[in-house]
Design a protein around this motif. Sequence first.
Motif, mmCIF file in Angstrom:
data_model
loop_
_atom_site.group_PDB
_atom_site.id
_atom_site.type_symbol
_atom_site.label_atom_id
_atom_site.label_comp_id
_atom_site.label_asym_id
_atom_site.label_seq_id
_atom_site.Cartn_x
_atom_site.Cartn_y
_atom_site.Cartn_z
ATOM 1 N N ILE A 195 0.824 -1.223 0.000
ATOM 2 C CA ILE A 195 0.000 0.000 0.000
ATOM 3 C C ILE A 195 0.853 1.266 0.000
ATOM 4 O O ILE A 195 0.421 2.313 0.474
ATOM 5 C CB ILE A 195 -0.968 0.004 1.203
ATOM 6 C CG1 ILE A 195 -0.214 -0.171 2.530
ATOM 7 C CG2 ILE A 195 -2.017 -1.083 1.043
ATOM 8 C CD1 ILE A 195 -1.105 -0.001 3.760
ATOM 9 N N HIS A 196 2.063 1.207 -0.578
ATOM 10 C CA HIS A 196 2.919 2.392 -0.528
ATOM 11 C C HIS A 196 2.375 3.536 -1.378
ATOM 12 O O HIS A 196 2.713 4.696 -1.139
ATOM 13 C CB HIS A 196 4.350 2.049 -0.960
ATOM 14 C CG HIS A 196 4.489 1.586 -2.371
ATOM 15 N ND1 HIS A 196 4.308 0.282 -2.738
ATOM 16 C CD2 HIS A 196 4.800 2.265 -3.504
ATOM 17 C CE1 HIS A 196 4.498 0.164 -4.037
ATOM 18 N NE2 HIS A 196 4.787 1.348 -4.530
ATOM 19 N N GLU A 197 1.502 3.250 -2.355
ATOM 20 C CA GLU A 197 0.933 4.321 -3.175
ATOM 21 C C GLU A 197 -0.469 4.733 -2.716
ATOM 22 O O GLU A 197 -0.952 5.793 -3.109
ATOM 23 C CB GLU A 197 0.871 3.888 -4.644
ATOM 24 C CG GLU A 197 2.223 3.768 -5.320
ATOM 25 C CD GLU A 197 2.936 5.103 -5.492
ATOM 26 O OE1 GLU A 197 2.247 6.135 -5.616
ATOM 27 O OE2 GLU A 197 4.174 5.116 -5.483
ATOM 28 N N THR A 198 -1.125 3.920 -1.905
ATOM 29 C CA THR A 198 -2.536 4.176 -1.591
ATOM 30 C C THR A 198 -2.837 4.381 -0.114
ATOM 31 O O THR A 198 -3.819 5.043 0.230
ATOM 32 C CB THR A 198 -3.400 2.998 -2.063
ATOM 33 O OG1 THR A 198 -3.071 1.829 -1.279
ATOM 34 C CG2 THR A 198 -3.174 2.707 -3.540
ATOM 35 N N ASN A 199 -2.045 3.782 0.775
ATOM 36 C CA ASN A 199 -2.327 3.771 2.217
ATOM 37 C C ASN A 199 -3.685 3.142 2.537
ATOM 38 O O ASN A 199 -4.283 3.419 3.568
ATOM 39 C CB ASN A 199 -2.266 5.172 2.824
ATOM 40 C CG ASN A 199 -1.948 5.143 4.320
ATOM 41 O OD1 ASN A 199 -1.202 4.280 4.779
ATOM 42 N ND2 ASN A 199 -2.511 6.070 5.071
ATOM 43 N N ASP A 200 -4.163 2.307 1.655
ATOM 44 C CA ASP A 200 -5.458 1.640 1.822
ATOM 45 C C ASP A 200 -5.213 0.228 2.351
ATOM 46 O O ASP A 200 -5.094 -0.728 1.599
ATOM 47 C CB ASP A 200 -6.199 1.601 0.479
ATOM 48 C CG ASP A 200 -7.594 1.014 0.617
ATOM 49 O OD1 ASP A 200 -8.080 0.897 1.754
ATOM 50 O OD2 ASP A 200 -8.193 0.668 -0.426
#
Length: 500
Positions: A237-242
């Motif tokens: 989730i490094h691009e989304t934090n989801d």
Amino acid sequence: MKIHAKEHRVLGQRDPMIYGHFIEHFHRQIYGGVYDPGNPLSDEDGLRTDVLSAMRKIHVPILRWPGGCFVSSYHWKDGVGEKRVPLFDKAWRVEEPNTFGTDEYIQMCRKIGCEPYICTNAGTGTAEEMSDWVEYCNLENEGQYAKWRIANGYEEPHKVKYWSIGNENYGWWEIGAKDEKEWGRLTLEAAKMMKHVDPCTELSAAALTDIDWNVNLLKNCGQFLDWISIHEYWDPIHETNDGADYDACMAYTADIGHSVRKVRGLLEAFGLEKKIRIAFDEWNLRQWYHPKVHCIEQGVTKEEYVVPRNDNDINSQYTMADAVFTASFLNMCNRNCDIVGMANFAPIVNTRGCIYTYPDGIVLRSTYHVFDLYVNYLGDVVLDTWQEDVPVKKMKRVDGEIVEVEQLDVLVTSFSDHAGYAVAAINKSADEELSFTLELDAAGAVTVDYICGDSTEAYNDVDHDGVVIQHKELGAFESGMTITLPPHSVNVIRIGVEEA
């Protein structure tokens, strides 16, 4: 369900370094994290005393530094001495003030009481630069770098035993990435020079579960290495934090030891399993959130790629899912104690760390209490444990794959220095109690220390303690005793423990 263990069936004695940690020059881990000059809670060296106390409570055995991706463009000489020149950190695209460098790091380790573990620049750095760093830290007074350390006020050598050649230099995202042949050659030359400076150093080198990479590494450098370094983050989730939900996080535990199994096989194929141990020296459930940096299309404004990093520190993200996963990983390391000698939770402070700092204090996230339980309550001798009739549940991973997950994970330990047993028991079920009978030749009082929270989403924050260690007593133990675990819980059950 039945759990069996025998005192004489020993898997091995775990190294305390499997409870190690990591800290990097990323966002608020160093600056505004453990190092905060001017804060009333900081000591004369600028180190947060509340953070140091929390680290000492979980007996941090070893602390990896300074990176991470940061190290692959970091030149250690810029961070020692009186003249500290701020530089641009090309890995994370921020200014690095260089006010926290090697000597400050060693001071911090000494105050914690842990071993330093320095990761060197194998990206833009050279074998000579790496060995110069060993000179600075470890030589008594020979040469310019030991003399420089003395001139900086450190008469005695720092005696850094553990060193890593590089970080994730196999990855295209890493500055100064290498292919497998380049890597084998560089690690050989670096290891030779570092061992020539100090033969007592223990060296690791970056690896992954790739046959070609590791074959080249071990062929070229296996005779010089004491460790092989592997990393893993499960929730991408490094691009989304989801972040994945509770059940998806439990799905990640279905084969949590696959990297260890594969690297063990390669070491055995080379006949190196008795010489080289695994350092799982960067791991966590969730990837760090750093959008528009480790990608082809870079962010342009700081609002795109720097400001979002603050969202790593939304404390409500760190729930019982993180705690149960962390315990599952530590159980795996204990079971593989013959070959996994070090593991470093990444990181220890802020970002995805188990300690969160704010100007007036700290928050101990759910994962901190897992380390508290394992370090302070569990034994160091790992017994062979087998189980019957453990319920299995099908769970869906984030990528859609359906996996079967055992809902109970039990590890039985004893103590090398006193009597008694300690059982790490994890109930992965989100909403059901699980009971098991423990078949063990033991006697004495039974106590349970555990964390569970009031739901899978329980978390800790400023003025909010949703996850704390609880204690109960179960009376006298008899073999075949039934023990019931709350849902989504991490438990350490102690039987007849008579501490020395």
